[in-house]
Enzyme design. Structure first.
Site: not given
Ligand code: SAM
Ligand code: DTB
Ligand code: SF4
Length: 335
Positions: A75, A79, A82, A119, A150, A210, A282
């Protein structure tokens, strides 16, 4: 706002009494009011959250969603939490958009395991039209299986929410992640306003929202309250509010951060329940490292939805069997 503040007991913590005696939730939550909730004695906070929970929901029902990462890693965003951001060096293996059949097999398995919602998550900043088309097909077919759908695909441009709605999308997940004033410490490649704009597009199409955030990223209690104020003060609060505990992944900037006190996480769930009485709250990422006692406290505090199945997107979630046993022990039934 209707208040009955009968401060006759002359106790020193006037703010606490004010919060406890409020008979009706304010239309607009002030951050200070939410901080006052966090500051209540734990038992008082839990009692208040549980009472509100019982007024609005079946107290022993928990909605069960299963997540699938349909496009993983690589990506462009930054973030800081992430593991899927291309710029951080993590163990996540990049995977292109999955084939329809593979997604449907996963959805079928989720349904057989008792999930009511499926989802689909994609590591995109924003889907391109050529990316969106195969996802629309996935949504149609998953919906046809009798599952709620979702998706979380990043920012949506004009017209994209409309296409998702037509395909039968029930919920769109897009998180605010944290309070506005801490946001710049977490992400720089998209703004808070970008996120609000996407949420607006989703709302306009009458897709359920959500939207939640992540706790334990080094934010202060005031900032945790600030995130909840943003969510609770939306014209219509999100139908579903995921509260994620940061899962620290090696290679991301947030790896090695001080761990959050678990009671502070439970307090956040309780404050979410009180400020958003009719939303599903959630208990999202972080359950894998959470003692079942703390999870039980989260349910008591008003959490009534979880992700179910061994994987979230790239990180581990409890085994389905472990969750089944936990539900049995607590007398919880899946919704
Ligand atoms: N790329 C899209 C976005 O950012 O909207 C969708 C997927 S993104 C991984 C969805 C959500 O997962 C993020 O907004 C964040 O709140 C959560 N998330 C990602 N990595 C995480 C982590 N290491 N621990 C907890 N929540 C995480
Ligand atoms: C959300 O708030 N939590 C989920 C879902 N929306 C998409 C994602 C959590 C991701 C945790 C890190 C991972 O597994 O990569
Ligand atoms: Fe990309 Fe992760 Fe940020 Fe979603 S949360 S936009 S997958 S870097």
């Amino acid at each position: 706002m209707q208040e009955s503040v009968i401060d006759i007991r002359g106790l020193d913590n006037a703010e606490r009494i004010k919060v406890q005696l409020r008979t009706e939730a304010p239309k607009r939550w002030q951050v200070d009011d939410i901080v006052a909730l966090f500051e209540l004695p734990f038992a008082d906070l839990m009692h208040r959250a549980q009472s509100i929970h019982r007024e609005n929901f079946d107290p022993n029902g928990v909605q069960v969603s299963t997540l699938l990462s349909i496009k993983t890693g690589g990506c462009s965003e930054d973030c800081g939490y992430c593991p899927q951001a291309a710029r951080y060096h993590t163990d996540v293996e990049k995977q292109d958009l999955m084939q329809l059949e593979e997604v449907l097999a996963a959805a079928r398995a989720a349904k057989e395991n008792g999930a009511s919602r499926f989802c689909m998550g994609a590591a995109w900043r924003s889907p391109k039209q050529r990316d969106l088309e195969p996802v629309l097909k996935m949504i149609q077919e998953v919906k046809a299986m009798g599952l709620e759908t979702c998706a979380t695909l990043g920012m949506l441009k004009d017209g994209q929410a409309e296409q998702l709605k037509e395909a039968g999308l029930d919920y769109y997940n897009h998180n605010l992640d944290t309070a506005p004033e801490y946001y710049g410490d977490v992400i720089t490649t998209r703004t808070y306003q970008d996120r609000l704009d996407t949420l607006e597009r989703v709302r306009e199409q009458d897709i359920n929202v959500c939207c939640g955030g992540i706790i334990g990223m080094g934010e202060s209690r005031v900032q945790r309250a600030g995130l909840l104020a943003q969510l609770a003060n939306m014209e219509r609060p999100p139908e579903s509010v995921p509260i994620n505990l940061l899962t620290q992944v090696e290679g991301t900037p947030m790896y090695g951060m001080d761990e959050l006190d678990p009671f502070e996480f439970v307090r956040t769930i309780a404050a979410a329940r009180i400020t958003m009485p009719q939303s599903f709250v959630r208990l999202s990422a972080g359950r894998q490292s959470m003692h079942e006692g703390i999870q039980a406290l989260c349910f008591l505090a008003g959490a009534n939805s979880i992700f179910y199945g061994e994987k979230l997107l790239t990180t581990d979630n409890p085994e389905a069997e472990t969750d089944r046993k936990l539900f049995d022990k607590l007398g919880i039934h899946p919704l």
